[in-house]
Design a protein around this motif. Structure first.
Motif, mmCIF file in Angstrom:
data_model
loop_
_atom_site.group_PDB
_atom_site.id
_atom_site.type_symbol
_atom_site.label_atom_id
_atom_site.label_comp_id
_atom_site.label_asym_id
_atom_site.label_seq_id
_atom_site.Cartn_x
_atom_site.Cartn_y
_atom_site.Cartn_z
ATOM 1 N N GLY A 195 84.251 113.943 5.465
ATOM 2 C CA GLY A 195 83.858 113.334 4.181
ATOM 3 C C GLY A 195 82.455 113.253 4.039
ATOM 4 N N THR A 196 82.064 112.098 4.800
ATOM 5 C CA THR A 196 80.542 111.605 4.737
ATOM 6 C C THR A 196 79.522 112.757 5.010
ATOM 7 O OG1 THR A 196 81.419 109.253 4.950
ATOM 8 C CG2 THR A 196 78.772 109.824 5.159
ATOM 9 N N ARG A 197 79.748 113.512 6.103
ATOM 10 C CA ARG A 197 79.111 114.557 6.615
ATOM 11 C C ARG A 197 79.103 115.663 5.492
ATOM 12 N NH1 ARG A 197 75.002 116.269 9.514
ATOM 13 N NH2 ARG A 197 74.236 116.274 7.684
ATOM 14 N N MET A 198 79.938 115.509 4.711
ATOM 15 C CA MET A 198 80.067 116.678 3.647
ATOM 16 C C MET A 198 79.179 116.147 2.333
ATOM 17 S SD MET A 198 81.177 119.433 4.972
ATOM 18 C CE MET A 198 82.032 120.190 6.234
ATOM 19 N N VAL A 199 79.424 114.991 2.208
ATOM 20 C CA VAL A 199 78.762 114.261 1.217
ATOM 21 C C VAL A 199 77.334 114.512 1.179
ATOM 22 C CG1 VAL A 199 78.121 112.098 -0.172
ATOM 23 C CG2 VAL A 199 80.579 112.608 0.447
ATOM 24 N N ASP A 212 69.876 110.763 1.037
ATOM 25 C CA ASP A 212 69.175 109.919 1.744
ATOM 26 C C ASP A 212 69.410 108.666 2.278
ATOM 27 O OD1 ASP A 212 67.103 112.077 1.167
ATOM 28 O OD2 ASP A 212 66.165 111.084 -0.370
ATOM 29 N N ALA A 213 70.220 107.941 1.601
ATOM 30 C CA ALA A 213 70.874 106.734 1.951
ATOM 31 C C ALA A 213 71.715 107.024 3.171
ATOM 32 C CB ALA A 213 71.370 106.092 0.533
ATOM 33 N N ILE A 214 72.610 108.053 3.219
ATOM 34 C CA ILE A 214 73.376 108.274 4.216
ATOM 35 C C ILE A 214 72.592 108.542 5.536
ATOM 36 C CG2 ILE A 214 74.793 109.953 5.322
ATOM 37 C CD1 ILE A 214 76.027 110.318 2.458
ATOM 38 N N VAL A 215 71.389 109.633 5.446
ATOM 39 C CA VAL A 215 70.677 109.783 6.273
ATOM 40 C C VAL A 215 69.673 108.752 7.064
ATOM 41 C CG1 VAL A 215 68.614 110.792 7.220
ATOM 42 C CG2 VAL A 215 70.362 112.176 5.898
ATOM 43 N N ALA A 216 69.425 107.567 6.370
ATOM 44 C CA ALA A 216 68.656 106.341 6.628
ATOM 45 C C ALA A 216 69.678 105.337 7.283
ATOM 46 C CB ALA A 216 67.969 106.031 5.421
ATOM 47 N N ALA A 217 71.090 105.291 7.237
ATOM 48 C CA ALA A 217 71.814 104.424 7.284
ATOM 49 C C ALA A 217 72.050 104.032 8.868
ATOM 50 C CB ALA A 217 73.152 104.558 6.726
ATOM 51 N N LYS A 218 72.067 102.852 9.356
ATOM 52 C CA LYS A 218 72.666 102.616 10.547
ATOM 53 C C LYS A 218 73.938 102.587 10.772
ATOM 54 C CE LYS A 218 70.240 98.529 10.933
ATOM 55 N NZ LYS A 218 69.635 98.819 9.392
ATOM 56 N N GLU A 219 74.385 102.431 11.956
ATOM 57 C CA GLU A 219 75.989 102.488 12.158
ATOM 58 C C GLU A 219 76.605 101.255 11.547
ATOM 59 O OE1 GLU A 219 74.128 100.452 15.857
ATOM 60 O OE2 GLU A 219 73.624 101.760 14.395
ATOM 61 N N GLY A 278 81.642 106.631 5.309
ATOM 62 C CA GLY A 278 82.255 106.233 6.371
ATOM 63 C C GLY A 278 80.954 105.679 7.136
ATOM 64 N N GLN A 279 81.436 104.956 8.533
ATOM 65 C CA GLN A 279 80.705 104.520 9.305
ATOM 66 C C GLN A 279 79.811 105.637 10.271
ATOM 67 O OE1 GLN A 279 83.383 102.286 11.838
ATOM 68 N NE2 GLN A 279 82.701 100.483 10.785
ATOM 69 N N VAL A 280 80.244 106.885 9.987
ATOM 70 C CA VAL A 280 79.577 108.053 10.647
ATOM 71 C C VAL A 280 78.251 108.266 10.017
ATOM 72 C CG1 VAL A 280 81.473 109.260 11.584
ATOM 73 C CG2 VAL A 280 80.684 109.719 9.319
ATOM 74 N N ALA A 281 77.963 107.624 8.734
ATOM 75 C CA ALA A 281 76.700 107.875 8.114
ATOM 76 C C ALA A 281 75.564 107.252 9.105
ATOM 77 C CB ALA A 281 76.719 106.700 6.933
ATOM 78 N N GLY A 282 75.998 106.454 10.348
ATOM 79 C CA GLY A 282 74.905 106.111 11.044
ATOM 80 C C GLY A 282 74.628 107.046 12.286
ATOM 81 N N ARG A 283 75.421 108.275 12.250
ATOM 82 C CA ARG A 283 75.332 109.261 13.003
ATOM 83 C C ARG A 283 74.715 110.522 12.403
ATOM 84 N NH1 ARG A 283 79.436 111.302 16.671
ATOM 85 N NH2 ARG A 283 77.733 111.924 17.935
ATOM 86 N N ILE A 284 74.604 110.413 11.252
ATOM 87 C CA ILE A 284 73.873 111.726 10.404
ATOM 88 C C ILE A 284 72.356 111.646 10.208
ATOM 89 C CG2 ILE A 284 73.823 112.932 8.024
ATOM 90 C CD1 ILE A 284 77.129 111.923 7.918
#
Length: 315
Positions: A195-199, A212-219, A278-284
């Motif tokens: 999901g988040t990876r596709m958003v 950009d907020a997803i890319v900047a997010a920490k775990e 999702g928490q995976v934002a911290g890995r994108i």
């Protein structure tokens, strides 16, 4: 390379990688890119905008000749004849979510569709199996979007469910790359949903500020909202608004915040509503085209599986 599982056999896809059915986001631009890359794109109905959904499905047939599916988010259905609506679109695969699997399963099956139900617990999985579904999407609480308030993470939930059922399982929550896909397979899944990876993908229709907020997010930059209601719980990106709501969702819960969703989704005002994530934002770490995301997931999955075999296999 093709990855062959019961999921690929049922869905007719090259890779057992499914795109999550996010409201207003899971439409033809994103879904067709996923299908064209060898995965399975999903068109949402949770927006309730069925005329728009019908048009998005028409566009899908122009944009791809590959399989795709539709999601029925039961809590948000505004059309009592949703089964006929979906069946009339000519799709063959449906995921149902946010409700009782008995509500539509038999009708969908009678219409000739393959049905997977999204489950957040073992009891929900057993109920879906008894309803007659063809498979399950097992969704851990680290995933974004609406959630069971009694949250269980994928590392616990996925192997538990897989040990008790015989139907094919798609893992959701924490799925972002080939390494997490390999982990899901080790725990019993035969496919993954992202999901988040596709958003955050280039073809995603959301505003660049959200990406950009997803890319900047920490775990640690997501919040679990509305655990005690009223209304559904959900996981979202941490903003000033969601940090306040985490502590005090108010007497009506967080659902009223989605009245301004379009200002965030497509206007880029990150404080206007709630950015589900999702928490995976911290890995994108970057925005990428869907084709690159899927090819990298598959390549890393293959590499990780080979490395594990070479490193730990005993002669």
């Amino acid at each position: 390379m093709t990855i062959k599982t019961r999921i690929t056999d049922l869905l007719g896809v090259q890779y057992p990688i499914v795109q999550a059915p996010m409201g207003w986001i899971a439409r033809s631009a994103l879904a067709s890119a996923v299908s064209n890359a060898g995965g399975l794109g999903i068109i949402e109905t949770s927006s309730g905008e069925l005329d728009a959904v019908r048009e998005e499905i028409r566009k899908m047939r122009e944009l791809t000749d590959k399989p795709f599916g539709v999601n029925i988010a039961q809590a948000y259905v505004r059309d009592g004849d949703i089964v006929s609506f979906v069946a009339d679109q000519g799709v063959k695969f449906v995921t149902t979510s946010a409700g009782d699997p008995n509500r539509y399963c038999s009708q969908l099956k009678e219409a000739g569709l393959t049905v997977f139900h999204v489950v957040p617990s073992l009891s929900a999985a057993i109920k879906a199996i008894e309803a007659g579904v063809d498979g399950l999407v097992v969704e851990g609480a680290e995933g974004g979007g609406f959630k069971n308030a009694r949250d269980v993470n994928t590392m616990v939930l996925l192997p538990l469910v897989c040990s008790k059922v015989n139907v094919p399982v798609i893992a959701a929550g924490g799925m972002v790359d080939g390494r997490s896909m390999a982990a899901a397979f080790a725990l019993g899944a035969e496919g993954i949903q992202m999901g988040t990876r596709m958003v955050s993908a280039a073809e995603s229709p959301v505003h660049q500020n959200w990406k950009d907020a997803i890319v900047a997010a920490k775990e640690t930059d997501t919040v679990f909202l509305n655990r005690f209601g009223p209304g559904p719980a959900c996981r979202a990106l941490r903003t000033e608004k969601t940090t306040r709501l985490e502590k005090d969702p108010g007497e009506n819960g967080v659902s009223p915040e989605f009245r301004n969703a379009m200002a965030l989704y497509f206007g880029g005002d990150m404080e206007a509503s709630i950015a589900l994530s999702g928490q995976v934002a911290g890995r994108i770490e970057s925005v990428k085209p869907v084709s690159q995301i899927i090819s990298e997931v598959v390549a890393e999955f293959d590499e990780v599986m080979a490395q594990m075999s070479a490193k730990y296999a005993r002669v």
